[in-house]
Design an enzyme around this catalytic site. Structure first.
Site, PDB file in Angstrom:
ATOM      1  N   LYS A  54     -40.865  12.808 -26.054  1.00  0.00           N
ATOM      2  CA  LYS A  54     -41.766  13.516 -26.512  1.00  0.00           C
ATOM      3  C   LYS A  54     -41.831  13.063 -28.063  1.00  0.00           C
ATOM      4  O   LYS A  54     -43.110  13.862 -28.089  1.00  0.00           O
ATOM      5  CB  LYS A  54     -42.134  14.730 -25.068  1.00  0.00           C
ATOM      6  CG  LYS A  54     -42.573  14.428 -24.171  1.00  0.00           C
ATOM      7  CD  LYS A  54     -41.449  15.351 -23.248  1.00  0.00           C
ATOM      8  CE  LYS A  54     -41.785  14.842 -21.650  1.00  0.00           C
ATOM      9  NZ  LYS A  54     -41.779  15.769 -20.852  1.00  0.00           N
ATOM     10  N   GLN A  98     -39.928  21.470 -20.322  1.00  0.00           N
ATOM     11  CA  GLN A  98     -39.396  20.778 -20.256  1.00  0.00           C
ATOM     12  C   GLN A  98     -38.438  21.653 -18.648  1.00  0.00           C
ATOM     13  O   GLN A  98     -37.855  22.091 -18.869  1.00  0.00           O
ATOM     14  CB  GLN A  98     -38.422  19.947 -20.703  1.00  0.00           C
ATOM     15  CG  GLN A  98     -37.394  18.888 -20.187  1.00  0.00           C
ATOM     16  CD  GLN A  98     -38.704  17.939 -19.410  1.00  0.00           C
ATOM     17  OE1 GLN A  98     -38.977  17.571 -20.311  1.00  0.00           O
ATOM     18  NE2 GLN A  98     -38.114  16.732 -18.489  1.00  0.00           N
ATOM     19  N   ASP A 121     -49.628  19.906 -19.634  1.00  0.00           N
ATOM     20  CA  ASP A 121     -49.110  19.672 -17.801  1.00  0.00           C
ATOM     21  C   ASP A 121     -49.448  19.195 -16.314  1.00  0.00           C
ATOM     22  O   ASP A 121     -49.505  18.574 -15.497  1.00  0.00           O
ATOM     23  CB  ASP A 121     -47.316  20.426 -17.795  1.00  0.00           C
ATOM     24  CG  ASP A 121     -46.370  19.664 -17.615  1.00  0.00           C
ATOM     25  OD1 ASP A 121     -45.631  18.412 -17.804  1.00  0.00           O
ATOM     26  OD2 ASP A 121     -44.670  20.342 -18.388  1.00  0.00           O
TER      27      ASP A 121
HETATM   28  N1  GUN Z   1     -40.021  16.828 -15.765  1.00  0.00           N
HETATM   29  C1  GUN Z   1     -39.810  16.259 -15.095  1.00  0.00           C
HETATM   30  N2  GUN Z   1     -41.161  14.937 -15.139  1.00  0.00           N
HETATM   31  C2  GUN Z   1     -41.849  16.566 -15.294  1.00  0.00           C
HETATM   32  C3  GUN Z   1     -42.891  16.516 -16.036  1.00  0.00           C
HETATM   33  O1  GUN Z   1     -43.434  15.902 -15.930  1.00  0.00           O
HETATM   34  N3  GUN Z   1     -43.222  18.063 -17.477  1.00  0.00           N
HETATM   35  C4  GUN Z   1     -42.307  18.101 -17.349  1.00  0.00           C
HETATM   36  N4  GUN Z   1     -42.414  19.845 -17.920  1.00  0.00           N
HETATM   37  N5  GUN Z   1     -40.952  18.470 -16.904  1.00  0.00           N
HETATM   38  C5  GUN Z   1     -40.456  17.214 -16.131  1.00  0.00           C
END
Ligand code: GUN
Length: 295
Positions: A54, A98, A121
């Site tokens: 990211k 995350q 998100d």
């Molecule tokens: N963990 C697995 N997929 C995601 C996601 O799309 N966003 C976040 N913040 N954590 C994750």
């Protein structure tokens, strides 16, 4: 018949090129630079990889990026203070914590504390609710990426029988809601099946579009799929490691047999995965535009 591959990696690249241009224009015409912060608590290796991707993608596109790597023993209070600070920081348009968080932390409380305007998100209940009532604000990234893959691969979504395997808050429920919308790229008939469904194959065999987010490696076999179906595999299951320690991944769909039956299918890796990060970037650009009153 062998299915056509829906190459998420390639579609993601195309969208990222579009975003890169848009970001350059935002800077030139409006002096706006979208800002994204990632917050990782603990040292889960898969999460480290995702957060790294990211951060790297943000930088490639010209998004301002900050990253917080907090120790495993971070307290709820410390994390909440950080979220509060980031909510108030005008350089930051998107906040990504995350998941999963370490067990001692209250995930809901953290996600609820993020300003819904910075919730790139799409996990905040306000944004979940807006999607539910047909006024989507930020779509969650993986489901948004799936919808883009369907649209950009020329799949007929309107009126299609869509079956979603899995009911998670991150994938199953939101993709069902997105494809149910009274809107272009949606208007599907959606069924959601899960671990307590009585006859799984009865449903999956009816699907024109089968979306699988079950979290079980190779769960969907060819005899569970209708001839000519479009199959989207959201699974990312580690089934072993290479000699040099790299993760070996398998999807939730038994690719080799199902590709002989489907008309289109996403590979793992290189299918849905690359789209998730790209949609995060798209949401961040949108957040920056909304914050600057350009939208
Ligand atoms: N963990 C697995 N997929 C995601 C996601 O799309 N966003 C976040 N913040 N954590 C994750």
């Amino acid at each position: 018949m062998t299915a056509e591959l829906i190459k998420g990696a390639q579609v993601a690249k195309e969208i990222r090129e579009e975003l890169k241009q848009e970001i350059a224009e935002l800077k030139e015409k409006h002096n706006v630079v979208p800002g994204l912060v990632t917050v990782l608590v603990g040292a889960d290796p898969a999460s480290q990889v995702y957060v790294g991707q990211k951060e790297k993608t943000s930088q490639e596109l010209g998004i301002y990026s900050e990253r917080y790597d907090l120790p495993e023993n971070t307290t709820q209070e410390e994390l909440m203070k950080l979220i509060d600070k980031l909510n108030k920081d005008p350089k930051i348009n998107g906040i990504l914590v995350q998941l999963p968080l370490p067990k001692h932390l209250n995930e809901e409380e953290v996600l609820y504390a993020i300003d819904p305007e910075k919730d790139v998100d799409g996990f905040h209940p306000v944004n979940v609710g807006k999607l539910m009532i047909g006024e989507p604000h930020y779509l969650p990234c993986t489901p948004a990426g799936i919808q883009q893959l369907l649209i950009r691969s020329g799949t007929q979504i309107e009126g299609a029988e869509v079956v979603v395997v899995g009911r998670s808050n991150i994938v199953g429920k939101p993709i069902a809601n997105i494809l149910l919308q009274k809107a272009p790229g949606a208007n599907a008939t959606v069924t959601v099946v899960h671990t307590r469904t009585k006859d799984m194959a009865f449903h999956t065999k009816r699907a024109d579009i089968l979306i699988v987010a079950a979290g079980v490696a190779n769960y969907i076999k060819a005899d569970m799929v209708k001839e000519g179906a479009v199959v989207i595999d959201v699974g990312v299951n580690e089934i072993g490691k290479t000699a040099d320690g790299k993760r070996i991944l398998a999807g939730d769909v038994e690719f080799e047999s199902v590709k002989e039956k489907a008309s289109k299918i996403t590979p793992v890796p290189g299918g849905v995965g690359p789209m998730t990060i790209t949609m995060l970037m798209m949401n961040t650009v949108r957040a920056a535009k909304l914050a600057a009153g350009i939208a």
